[in-house]
Design a protein around this motif. Structure first.
Motif, PDB file in Angstrom:
ATOM      1  N   PHE A 264       0.845  -1.204   0.000  1.00  0.00           N
ATOM      2  CA  PHE A 264       0.000   0.000   0.000  1.00  0.00           C
ATOM      3  C   PHE A 264       0.875   1.248   0.000  1.00  0.00           C
ATOM      4  O   PHE A 264       1.817   1.347   0.784  1.00  0.00           O
ATOM      5  N   HIS A 265       0.551   2.190  -0.847  1.00  0.00           N
ATOM      6  CA  HIS A 265       1.420   3.363  -0.954  1.00  0.00           C
ATOM      7  C   HIS A 265       1.364   4.207   0.319  1.00  0.00           C
ATOM      8  O   HIS A 265       2.287   4.932   0.634  1.00  0.00           O
ATOM      9  N   ASP A 266       0.267   4.073   1.086  1.00  0.00           N
ATOM     10  CA  ASP A 266       0.173   4.837   2.337  1.00  0.00           C
ATOM     11  C   ASP A 266       0.459   3.962   3.561  1.00  0.00           C
ATOM     12  O   ASP A 266       0.023   4.252   4.668  1.00  0.00           O
ATOM     13  N   CYS A 267       1.219   2.888   3.336  1.00  0.00           N
ATOM     14  CA  CYS A 267       1.557   1.967   4.424  1.00  0.00           C
ATOM     15  C   CYS A 267       2.312   2.714   5.523  1.00  0.00           C
ATOM     16  O   CYS A 267       3.220   3.488   5.244  1.00  0.00           O
ATOM     17  N   VAL A 268       1.913   2.504   6.773  1.00  0.00           N
ATOM     18  CA  VAL A 268       2.674   3.099   7.872  1.00  0.00           C
ATOM     19  C   VAL A 268       3.449   2.018   8.620  1.00  0.00           C
ATOM     20  O   VAL A 268       3.951   2.248   9.719  1.00  0.00           O
ATOM     21  N   HIS A 269       3.528   0.812   8.040  1.00  0.00           N
ATOM     22  CA  HIS A 269       4.397  -0.261   8.528  1.00  0.00           C
ATOM     23  C   HIS A 269       4.034  -0.670   9.962  1.00  0.00           C
ATOM     24  O   HIS A 269       4.890  -0.847  10.800  1.00  0.00           O
ATOM     25  N   TYR A 270       2.724  -0.726  10.167  1.00  0.00           N
ATOM     26  CA  TYR A 270       2.226  -0.997  11.510  1.00  0.00           C
ATOM     27  C   TYR A 270       1.659  -2.415  11.543  1.00  0.00           C
ATOM     28  O   TYR A 270       2.288  -3.310  12.083  1.00  0.00           O
ATOM     29  N   ASN A 271       0.484  -2.595  10.938  1.00  0.00           N
ATOM     30  CA  ASN A 271      -0.025  -3.965  10.839  1.00  0.00           C
ATOM     31  C   ASN A 271      -0.644  -4.252   9.477  1.00  0.00           C
ATOM     32  O   ASN A 271      -1.529  -5.067   9.343  1.00  0.00           O
ATOM     33  N   GLU A 272      -0.162  -3.537   8.465  1.00  0.00           N
ATOM     34  CA  GLU A 272      -0.632  -3.783   7.104  1.00  0.00           C
ATOM     35  C   GLU A 272      -0.084  -5.124   6.593  1.00  0.00           C
ATOM     36  O   GLU A 272       0.958  -5.576   7.054  1.00  0.00           O
ATOM     37  N   THR A 273      -0.776  -5.700   5.626  1.00  0.00           N
ATOM     38  CA  THR A 273      -0.235  -6.910   4.996  1.00  0.00           C
ATOM     39  C   THR A 273       0.749  -6.501   3.914  1.00  0.00           C
ATOM     40  O   THR A 273       0.704  -5.370   3.411  1.00  0.00           O
ATOM     41  N   CYS A 275       3.884  -5.737   3.954  1.00  0.00           N
ATOM     42  CA  CYS A 275       4.682  -4.550   4.282  1.00  0.00           C
ATOM     43  C   CYS A 275       6.167  -4.917   4.195  1.00  0.00           C
ATOM     44  O   CYS A 275       6.652  -5.776   4.946  1.00  0.00           O
ATOM     45  N   ALA A 276       6.875  -4.280   3.283  1.00  0.00           N
ATOM     46  CA  ALA A 276       8.296  -4.601   3.058  1.00  0.00           C
ATOM     47  C   ALA A 276       9.157  -4.253   4.270  1.00  0.00           C
ATOM     48  O   ALA A 276      10.188  -4.872   4.511  1.00  0.00           O
ATOM     49  N   VAL A 277       8.708  -3.256   5.031  1.00  0.00           N
ATOM     50  CA  VAL A 277       9.478  -2.833   6.205  1.00  0.00           C
ATOM     51  C   VAL A 277       9.404  -3.915   7.287  1.00  0.00           C
ATOM     52  O   VAL A 277      10.414  -4.265   7.900  1.00  0.00           O
ATOM     53  N   LYS A 278       8.199  -4.458   7.480  1.00  0.00           N
ATOM     54  CA  LYS A 278       8.067  -5.529   8.476  1.00  0.00           C
ATOM     55  C   LYS A 278       8.826  -6.782   8.036  1.00  0.00           C
ATOM     56  O   LYS A 278       9.422  -7.474   8.860  1.00  0.00           O
ATOM     57  N   THR A 279       8.807  -7.049   6.741  1.00  0.00           N
ATOM     58  CA  THR A 279       9.579  -8.191   6.236  1.00  0.00           C
ATOM     59  C   THR A 279      11.062  -7.979   6.528  1.00  0.00           C
ATOM     60  O   THR A 279      11.757  -8.892   6.979  1.00  0.00           O
ATOM     61  N   ALA A 280      11.535  -6.764   6.289  1.00  0.00           N
ATOM     62  CA  ALA A 280      12.953  -6.457   6.556  1.00  0.00           C
ATOM     63  C   ALA A 280      13.279  -6.667   8.028  1.00  0.00           C
ATOM     64  O   ALA A 280      14.344  -7.176   8.374  1.00  0.00           O
ATOM     65  N   GLU A 282      11.637  -8.742  10.071  1.00  0.00           N
ATOM     66  CA  GLU A 282      11.594 -10.184  10.342  1.00  0.00           C
ATOM     67  C   GLU A 282      12.828 -10.898   9.815  1.00  0.00           C
ATOM     68  O   GLU A 282      13.312 -11.848  10.405  1.00  0.00           O
ATOM     69  N   GLU A 283      13.344 -10.395   8.714  1.00  0.00           N
ATOM     70  CA  GLU A 283      14.508 -11.057   8.105  1.00  0.00           C
ATOM     71  C   GLU A 283      15.829 -10.518   8.639  1.00  0.00           C
ATOM     72  O   GLU A 283      16.891 -10.872   8.151  1.00  0.00           O
ATOM     73  N   GLY A 284      15.745  -9.618   9.627  1.00  0.00           N
ATOM     74  CA  GLY A 284      16.957  -9.153  10.290  1.00  0.00           C
ATOM     75  C   GLY A 284      17.684  -8.013   9.598  1.00  0.00           C
ATOM     76  O   GLY A 284      18.808  -7.680   9.960  1.00  0.00           O
ATOM     77  N   ARG A 285      17.056  -7.402   8.595  1.00  0.00           N
ATOM     78  CA  ARG A 285      17.719  -6.278   7.928  1.00  0.00           C
ATOM     79  C   ARG A 285      17.383  -4.931   8.577  1.00  0.00           C
ATOM     80  O   ARG A 285      17.949  -3.901   8.238  1.00  0.00           O
ATOM     81  N   PHE A 286      16.388  -4.932   9.451  1.00  0.00           N
ATOM     82  CA  PHE A 286      15.994  -3.720  10.161  1.00  0.00           C
ATOM     83  C   PHE A 286      15.908  -4.127  11.637  1.00  0.00           C
ATOM     84  O   PHE A 286      15.076  -4.951  12.010  1.00  0.00           O
ATOM     85  N   ALA A 287      16.819  -3.589  12.454  1.00  0.00           N
ATOM     86  CA  ALA A 287      16.923  -4.018  13.847  1.00  0.00           C
ATOM     87  C   ALA A 287      15.599  -3.837  14.580  1.00  0.00           C
ATOM     88  O   ALA A 287      14.968  -2.776  14.490  1.00  0.00           O
ATOM     89  N   THR A 288      15.197  -4.877  15.308  1.00  0.00           N
ATOM     90  CA  THR A 288      13.929  -4.839  16.038  1.00  0.00           C
ATOM     91  C   THR A 288      13.868  -3.652  16.993  1.00  0.00           C
ATOM     92  O   THR A 288      12.846  -2.976  17.096  1.00  0.00           O
ATOM     93  N   GLU A 289      14.988  -3.383  17.647  1.00  0.00           N
ATOM     94  CA  GLU A 289      15.062  -2.265  18.590  1.00  0.00           C
ATOM     95  C   GLU A 289      14.723  -0.930  17.904  1.00  0.00           C
ATOM     96  O   GLU A 289      13.990  -0.097  18.450  1.00  0.00           O
ATOM     97  N   ARG A 290      15.199  -0.762  16.681  1.00  0.00           N
ATOM     98  CA  ARG A 290      14.908   0.475  15.933  1.00  0.00           C
ATOM     99  C   ARG A 290      13.460   0.467  15.442  1.00  0.00           C
ATOM    100  O   ARG A 290      12.800   1.502  15.414  1.00  0.00           O
ATOM    101  N   TYR A 291      12.965  -0.713  15.055  1.00  0.00           N
ATOM    102  CA  TYR A 291      11.575  -0.797  14.607  1.00  0.00           C
ATOM    103  C   TYR A 291      10.637  -0.440  15.769  1.00  0.00           C
ATOM    104  O   TYR A 291       9.660   0.295  15.605  1.00  0.00           O
ATOM    105  N   LEU A 292      10.960  -0.932  16.958  1.00  0.00           N
ATOM    106  CA  LEU A 292      10.126  -0.607  18.134  1.00  0.00           C
ATOM    107  C   LEU A 292      10.162   0.897  18.416  1.00  0.00           C
ATOM    108  O   LEU A 292       9.145   1.494  18.771  1.00  0.00           O
ATOM    109  N   SER A 293      11.309   1.525  18.233  1.00  0.00           N
ATOM    110  CA  SER A 293      11.395   2.980  18.414  1.00  0.00           C
ATOM    111  C   SER A 293      10.503   3.684  17.396  1.00  0.00           C
ATOM    112  O   SER A 293       9.825   4.654  17.710  1.00  0.00           O
TER     113      SER A 293
END
Ligand SMILES: Nc1nc2c(ncn2[C@@H]2O[C@H](COP(=O)(O)OP(=O)(O)OP(=O)(O)O)[C@@H](O)[C@H]2O)c(=O)[nH]1
Ligand SMILES: [Mg+2]
Ligand SMILES: [Zn+2]
Length: 307
Positions: A264-273, A275-280, A282-293
């Motif tokens: 979705f172009h207006d994805c806020v990477h929260y609980n959308e299906t 979502c490339a950011v959430k995949t990143a 989950e796959e360890g390319r985006f640190a969980t600690e930073r995602y939580l921030s």
């Protein structure tokens, strides 16, 4: 006469003139009225024009447009902003693992606001002389996370001198702002790299292992090797000013890198299906600690009123 504001204490401003003398100035009345939601109309770092008024005292009458500035929510006045400093080349977040502890959330908020205002930032973990091997290991992991996001990180010690040469190289000919909690050693680091300043430093309170707000106002100090460093009072929480919650992802480099892949172009990477950011994440390319921030910043911004 042109100069740069190096200190402000209430209604007086110390201005370093182009001829290298420092004068105390007042502010022409008109500025106080203009920007209602800013607690300090003239900030440390501002380039100003100064004149003598009828009584012969110096008055700031013009502020040159700011290249940039870093602001935060004014601690006592919600919905008001406080300009920490202006015309700066870089921000160093001074952090400590303990004595006092700096949370990842605090660091990420400063990095976020630096990104909003387009100012390069780095993370400096001071008091390296106090850390155990195990803590150092933990720190290496955290520093990798920041480096990966585009914020180089390193350790220092004002006591042992660790990495102070590296710090000096970074400061050379630049205007650098130091920020962080009270007691992390901002003033101590400045004293260590620029002998002769003798800035006041303060012991931590014995009961809480927290700083006691030794530095009480921002001050810009010329460095003999060229450049300026801004020492600031320690801050407890980095209150964020209003940014549209839905724009928050733009100010996380890791999200910026991935967001084009969201369904979705207006994805806020929260609980959308999809979502490339959430995949990143989950796959360890985006640190969980930073995602939580990010999630916590997003939620905080949702609550804020637009201004
Ligand atoms: N062991 C150790 N102690 C340090 C180091 N740097 C600073 N300290 C001590 O930490 C305490 C606080 O240092 P300051 O330089 O006053 O801290 P600050 O960040 O300027 O604090 P505020 O002005 O209150 O915001 C002092 O007792 C310093 O001696 C360090 O690298 N190692
Ligand atoms: Mg200090
Ligand atoms: Zn997304």
């Amino acid at each position: 006469m042109r100069g740069r504001v190096i200190q402000s204490t209430g209604s007086w401003y110390e201005v370093l003139l182009d001829n290298q003398t420092v004068i105390s100035c007042r502010l022409k009345g008109k500025f106080r009225l203009q920007e209602k939601k800013i607690t300090n109309p003239v900030a440390v770092g501002d380039i100003v024009e100064v004149d003598a008024d009828e009584e012969g005292s110096s008055v700031i009458h013009t502020i040159a447009p700011r290249h940039n500035y870093l602001v935060r929510e004014a601690p006592q006045k919600k919905e008001h902003t406080h300009i920490i400093a202006s015309n700066i080349d870089q921000v160093l977040v001074i952090a400590t693992l303990s004595k006092p502890r700096t949370s990842p959330g605090f660091i990420d908020r400063v990095l976020f606001m630096a990104e909003v205002y387009g100012i390069p930032a780095r993370v400096v973990f001071n008091k390296a002389d106090l850390y155990t091997d195990k803590e150092m290991q933990l720190l290496e992991e955290r520093m990798d996370i920041y480096a990966h996001a585009g914020y180089p990180a390193f350790t220092t010690s004002a006591v042992s001198g660790e990495n102070l040469e590296h710090l000096k190289e970074l400061l050379h000919d630049k205007t650098t702002l130091l920020t962080g909690h009270s007691g992390v050693g901002k003033s101590s680091l400045i004293n260590a790299i620029q002998p002769g300043l003798e800035l006041r430093t303060g012991a931590l309170s014995a009961t809480h292992e927290k700083g006691q707000h030794t530095t009480t106002f921002a001050r810009m100090l010329p460095l003999s090797m060229g450049g300026f460093i801004v020492d600031t009072p320690g801050i407890k929480e980095f209150g964020m000013v209003h940014v549209e919650a839905k724009e928050a992802g733009h100010y996380f480099p890791e999200i910026r890198k991935e967001m084009a892949g969201c369904r979705f172009h207006d994805c806020v990477h929260y609980n959308e299906t999809n979502c490339a950011v959430k995949t990143a994440q989950e796959e360890g390319r985006f640190a969980t600690e930073r995602y939580l921030s990010y999630l916590s910043i997003y939620e905080e911004l949702l609550e804020k009123k637009p201004w």
